[in-house]
Design a protein around this motif. Sequence first.
Motif, short mmCIF file in Angstrom:
data_model
loop_
_atom_site.label_atom_id
_atom_site.label_comp_id
_atom_site.label_asym_id
_atom_site.label_seq_id
_atom_site.Cartn_x
_atom_site.Cartn_y
_atom_site.Cartn_z
N LEU A 1 0.86 -1.31 0.06
CA LEU A 1 0.21 0.02 -0.09
C LEU A 1 0.78 1.25 0.09
CD1 LEU A 1 -2.84 -1.04 2.51
CD2 LEU A 1 -2.72 -1.14 0.28
N ASP A 2 0.30 2.20 -0.71
CA ASP A 2 1.09 3.57 -0.60
C ASP A 2 0.85 4.32 0.48
OD1 ASP A 2 1.85 3.33 -3.13
OD2 ASP A 2 0.04 4.11 -3.87
N LYS A 3 -0.10 4.02 1.44
CA LYS A 3 -0.40 4.74 2.56
C LYS A 3 -0.86 3.86 3.71
CE LYS A 3 -3.13 8.53 4.24
NZ LYS A 3 -4.00 9.76 3.68
N LYS A 4 -0.50 3.83 4.96
CA LYS A 4 -0.85 3.12 5.88
C LYS A 4 -2.43 3.52 6.32
CE LYS A 4 -0.68 2.66 11.04
NZ LYS A 4 -1.83 3.32 11.22
N PRO A 5 -3.27 2.37 6.17
CA PRO A 5 -4.75 2.75 6.30
C PRO A 5 -5.15 2.59 7.86
CG PRO A 5 -4.38 0.44 5.73
CD PRO A 5 -3.15 1.17 5.89
N SER A 6 -5.99 3.26 8.38
CA SER A 6 -6.43 3.20 9.64
C SER A 6 -7.30 2.05 10.09
CB SER A 6 -7.18 4.58 10.21
OG SER A 6 -8.40 4.81 9.48
N HIS B 1 4.63 3.70 9.13
CA HIS B 1 3.98 4.99 9.33
C HIS B 1 4.38 6.06 8.43
CE1 HIS B 1 1.63 4.68 13.11
NE2 HIS B 1 2.25 3.43 13.51
N SER B 2 5.79 5.79 8.17
CA SER B 2 6.29 6.84 7.26
C SER B 2 5.65 6.98 5.85
CB SER B 2 7.74 6.42 6.90
OG SER B 2 7.76 5.20 5.87
N LYS B 3 4.62 5.89 5.59
CA LYS B 3 4.10 6.08 4.37
C LYS B 3 2.78 7.40 4.42
CE LYS B 3 4.39 1.43 2.62
NZ LYS B 3 3.87 0.25 1.94
N ASN B 4 2.51 7.86 5.75
CA ASN B 4 1.40 8.55 5.90
C ASN B 4 2.17 10.20 5.60
OD1 ASN B 4 -0.47 6.85 6.17
ND2 ASN B 4 -0.61 7.01 8.40
N LYS B 5 3.30 10.05 5.48
CA LYS B 5 4.24 11.28 5.50
C LYS B 5 4.15 12.03 3.83
CE LYS B 5 6.82 10.71 9.33
NZ LYS B 5 8.36 10.63 10.20
#
Length: 200
Positions: free
Chosen positions: A125-130, A196-200
Amino acid sequence: MKKLFKFILFICLCLVVLIQSLIYHSQKNEMDTFENYVLVLGAKANNGNLSKTLINRLDTTVEYLNKHKKAKAILCGGKENNNELSQAEYMQKYLIEKGIAKERLITETGSKNTYENIKFALEKLDKKPSEIMVISSSYHLFRAKLILYRFGILARTVPAKTPMSALIPSYVRETFAVVKTFLYDKPTEEDIKNLHSKNK
């Protein structure tokens, strides 16, 4: 010695009851809940002759993807011994034959167990999902939820039916698997940091 044996046996029975209770109460069906991504956990693919367990998971996935047209599925599972393709690739072929567009399917082909299914899928995934949806056999969902919780992600669930012939062995095996996951299947600090770095 007799008293000690009885005490150990009692503790083991209590542990089994606790684990089975956790497994049972984790089988919530959230088919109506939309999530962008759904993790579909692998099972025996038998060189294309898919196990009934895996077929049930995939048929449940078809139902979910047809209900939620914008959702994408991450198909999890590496290559079994003597298989031409990975579990994920056989899963993809099955879903395409059922009318699911290939663009909605992401294959994770390197994992060998449930922990790796989830860890490697999240890396896709490109972004960490909640939150994320998980489709697997009913007995399997508690362990998946526990692993995702350790990654800081809330798991929604849709249980796939467990074949009657596999019911007892699956639940017995899962009891030991839960203990193993509780003790060992933990992401490292680096795993969490990378996610978590994926959310930056």
